[in-house]
Design an enzyme around this catalytic site. Structure first.
Site, PDB file in Angstrom:
ATOM      1  N   ASP A 283       0.867  -1.194   0.185  1.00  0.00           N
ATOM      2  CA  ASP A 283      -0.015   0.009  -0.042  1.00  0.00           C
ATOM      3  C   ASP A 283       0.907   1.188  -0.068  1.00  0.00           C
ATOM      4  OD1 ASP A 283      -2.235   1.771  -0.096  1.00  0.00           O
ATOM      5  OD2 ASP A 283      -3.155   0.537   1.398  1.00  0.00           O
TER       6      ASP A 283
HETATM    7  C1  BGC Z   1      -5.169   3.172   0.049  1.00  0.00           C
HETATM    8  C2  BGC Z   1      -5.360   2.137  -1.161  1.00  0.00           C
HETATM    9  C3  BGC Z   1      -4.992   2.613  -2.437  1.00  0.00           C
HETATM   10  C4  BGC Z   1      -3.769   3.438  -2.557  1.00  0.00           C
HETATM   11  C5  BGC Z   1      -3.546   4.027  -3.847  1.00  0.00           C
HETATM   12  C6  BGC Z   1      -3.956   3.902  -0.181  1.00  0.00           C
HETATM   13  O1  BGC Z   1      -3.880   4.954   0.637  1.00  0.00           O
HETATM   14  O2  BGC Z   1      -5.117   2.367   1.276  1.00  0.00           O
HETATM   15  O3  BGC Z   1      -6.441   1.439  -0.988  1.00  0.00           O
HETATM   16  O4  BGC Z   1      -5.341   1.605  -3.320  1.00  0.00           O
HETATM   17  O5  BGC Z   1      -3.850   4.462  -1.453  1.00  0.00           O
HETATM   18  O6  BGC Z   1      -4.165   4.788  -4.076  1.00  0.00           O
END
Ligand code: BGC
Length: 746
Positions: A283
């Site tokens: 993430d």
């Molecule tokens: C979120 C994810 C997301 C990623 C990319 C993160 O902050 O937890 O779910 O896919 O950002 O945008």
């Protein structure tokens, strides 16, 4: 779930024998021979352009274009300007040494241009096929923009509405969430990744992200392995079995180890047991955040942990590209290991057809043709309509009777953002039908007035008075209450999920006029409504319903369609009941149904597992939802009352529409393993079917409960069914009382 072990065994056998290489693997191996270590680490790194969506720290500073030309950017996320898909791809292909194409990713969570209801809302349709189709529409639109990868489905189940991200998941139940998550993967990926309208799905957030302590975002998750395997893992597993090509590691630590450096999760469970052979992305900044978690000394140490855990691609922090070479030079990580991870990414690019044609996604003409198709908008309207849950309808105040004057009141009447909720993809405000617009399009102009009344959290000058005047002048008041569109989703944890005070006061004032009050609850999470329940004659949860939300509201309020949504998360009475789930275990002193909670504590000392002043039950339970007609369930028959281990059990039931209009309900089947080697939930959903019936009509529904459905994480940690007696219930919610039994023999 038993399949886990079968897959695991197969994976081990394969590993042992050395399975023949696919074309993609052969291609990747050849390419790897030509790549420098830095280029490999570049493929394993994902970056955000400065204009992209930010959901974490800025990280190290870099010049994206220079890095692309140097072959150091494997993937880009959250690019917003369409023309840059081609510009950056051209840069990678023409200017970098090996011309490896970039993989463009974005959070296409509930639609791309056409926005569907937030996922929690969509799950209330219990409509697997419509869910698959919505993901398909999202993939067609996203790929027409230039995207090849979405970070969806979110497979995190949760029983905690304080956690804002419940809006992105499919509710509290693993069985339903597994079916819907798998359908989304099928919708995104189709059956051929090299088709230029399909995109990579990403199973996230691995793992157990939906159970943060106290519902606080990013917080520690500490649960038993048994609970994890029993409830949480099956949803990720189902999405993987549907073929998901990628997985995202979660922000949280699990059992003391942050997921992005958790070798047990990412290697032992994900790859060895579940046989996953795609690639894992962290993430946002989650690799570097292992420093904050306190398990890594610095960025290099964080990169080491993630690499050792078999995390293939790092998102945004730059720890792989900045420290990977040194880790290899110091002999801490072998280049062979880097090759293994990098290969997974190259294989995915090959399977997408990117090496054959890096420009196969996007294009202005295709974009114009594929986005906002009338049939996509019609699907969004249908799903929005089916997602809305009617929780209360006293004196049949809904649907609104023709000729009645309606006072539309509340802060969300013309709020386009509230229609979309979190992650609104590439939506444009001008395409969104607000509730006001939807109602105006369906009802005669002089039938309605529109009054704001208050803001989401604050009073507005003269707002309540104007609302009261409008209600007095009307036959019925319809209030849009709830939470703003950006108050669900990431970083929106709340300690209270009650209605904001200003809205409670508006509601009370309107109710005091004596006019019937209908509440349209705009929300991305369950809310605790007991304190205001008595002020509502009708309550329709409309969620954040997406592009066609206003039309869908009008479809139901007018009676053109009957509501058919059923809750997929319990609505608590009050905050103190959270976390709350229908599939809880029994205590040694379970609540006696006959004994009211107040009686039990007044009459004698309360030796039951209950609260002093509040019932254990939610205000509105899992599975619950009304329609404008009524359904009756009878004739439950267990067709296989005694079976051997491994055999299916069929349960038959009759569903009848006993009201006066056509309608749809969701027939639900629950089981309980009465005596098992570990404590089992008091009820578990194991079957469901949407049933549409004309008035007076009946249908027979036959559910099949498989041995897999009965399997669970047993005392010895193996996953299988145990012989013994099972209870079975069928009806319109988890409180169904039509009951049967069956026995599984040794
Ligand atoms: C979120 C994810 C997301 C990623 C990319 C993160 O902050 O937890 O779910 O896919 O950002 O945008």
């Amino acid at each position: 779930m038993r399949r886990i072990f079968v897959i695991a065994a197969a994976a081990l056998i394969f590993a042992g024998c050395g399975s023949p290489k696919t074309e993609a693997e052969k291609f990747a191996d050849k390419l790897l021979e030509k790549m420098t270590l830095r280029e490999k680490l570049g493929q394993m790194s994902q970056f955000r352009p400065r204009s992209g969506v930010v959901t974490g720290p800025e990280g190290f500073s870099y010049n994206l274009e220079d890095m692309i030309k140097a072959g150091e950017v494997g993937s880009i996320l959250s690019l917003r300007e369409m023309e840059y898909f081609e510009i950056y791809q051209r840069m990678a292909v023409d200017s970098s040494r090996l011309g490896i194409p970039i993989l463009f990713a974005h959070d296409i969570i509930h639609g791309c241009k056409v926005i569907f209801p937030i996922n929690l809302g969509s799950s209330c349709t219990w409509d697997v096929e419509a869910t698959r189709q919505s993901a398909r529409v999202a993939a067609v639109e996203a790929s027409a923009m230039g995207l090849a990868w979405t970070f969806s489905p979110m497979c995190d189940i949760s029983a905690d509405p304080r956690w804002g991200r419940v809006s992105e998941g499919s509710g509290e139940d693993p069985y339903l969430a597994a079916k819907l998550s798998a359908a989304m993967v099928e919708g995104y990926q189709g059956d051929d990744l090299s088709d230029s309208t399909t995109i990579l799905a990403c199973v996230k957030h691995f793992a157990a992200y939906g159970a943060p302590e106290a519902g606080r975002e990013y917080n520690t998750v500490d649960m038993s392995e048994r609970m994890f395997r029993d409830r949480y893992l099956p949803v990720y597993q189902a999405a993987l079995e549907a073929g998901a090509a990628t997985v995202m590691s979660s922000f949280n630590d699990y059992d003391g180890i942050p997921a992005s450096g958790n070798r047990w999760l990412l290697k032992t469970v994900l790859r060895d047991e579940l046989g996953f052979d795609g690639f894992v992305v962290s993430d946002y900044d989650a690799v570097h955040e292992m420093v904050n978690h306190g398990v890594a000394a610095d960025g290099a140490d964080a990169a080491r942990l993630a690499l050792e855990a078999y995390l293939d691609m790092e998102m945004t922090s730059g720890d792989y590209i900045n420290h990977g070479e040194q880790l290899v030079r110091d002999g801490i990580i072998s280049e062979k290991h880097i090759d293994e991870l990098c290969r997974n990414i190259l294989v995915a690019k090959y399977e997408l057809g990117l090496f054959e044609d890096p420009f196969r996604y996007g294009g202005a003409e295709r974009f114009a043709r594929e986005t906002y198709k009338p049939e996509s908008i019609a699907l969004a309207r249908q799903i929005a309509r089916e997602s809305m849950v009617l929780l209360k309808n006293e004196d049949s105040v809904l649907p609104l009777k023709e000729g009645r004057k309606v006072a539309m009141i509340g802060p969300f009447l013309s709020d386009a953002r509230a229609m979309n909720g979190t992650w609104d993809g590439f939506s444009e405000a001008k395409r969104i039908v607000t509730i006001e617009q939807g109602m105006k399009a369906r009802f005669p102009e002089d039938a309605m007035t529109f009054t704001r009344g208050c803001d989401a959290y604050n009073h507005i000058e003269g707002g309540v008075e104007a609302a009261v005047r409008a209600a007095r002048a009307a036959d019925v008041a319809v209030l849009t209450l709830g939470l703003p569109g950006n108050h669900s989703g990431e970083t929106t944890s709340m300690t209270s999920v009650e209605l904001p005070q200003a809205q409670k006061e508006l509601l009370a004032a309107v109710k005091a006029t004596g006019k019937p009050v209908v509440v349209l609850l705009v929300t991305g999470r369950p809310m605790a409504l007991e304190s205001v329940d008595g002020l509502m004659d009708a309550l329709l949860v409309v969620w954040h319903p997406g592009t066609a939300g206003g039309d869908a509201v009008a479809d139901l309020l007018s009676g053109d369609f009957s509501p058919s949504g059923h809750l997929t998360m319990s609505f608590p009475r009050c905050d103190g009941q959270i976390p709350i789930r229908y599939n809880h275990k029994s205590t040694g002193r379970p609540l006696n149904k006959e004994l009211d909670y107040t009686q039990s504590h007044k009459a004698k000392k309360n030796y039951l597992s209950s609260y002093l002043f509040t019932p254990n039950t939610p205000l509105y339970p899992f599975g619950y939802g009304l329609s404008y007609t009524e359904f009756a369930f009878d004739g439950l028959e267990v067709l296989d009352p005694e079976v051997g281990t491994g055999e299916d059990v069929r349960v038959k039931v009759r569903v009848s529409n006993v009201g006066n209009i056509k309608g749809t309900t969701v027939a639900q089947l629950y089981i309980r393993d009465m005596v098992a080697s570990t404590t089992r939930p008091v009820r578990e959903l194991k079957g469901f079917e949407r049933v549409s019936l004309e008035p007076g009509a009946s249908a027979e529904v036959v559910f099949t409960i498989t041995a897999d459905d009965m399997a669970f994480c047993r005392e010895d940690m193996t996953f299988a069914q145990e012989p013994g007696e099972f209870g079975v219930w069928v009806g319109e919610s988890c409180e169904a009382d039509l009951e049967g039994h069956f026995i599984v023999r040794e």
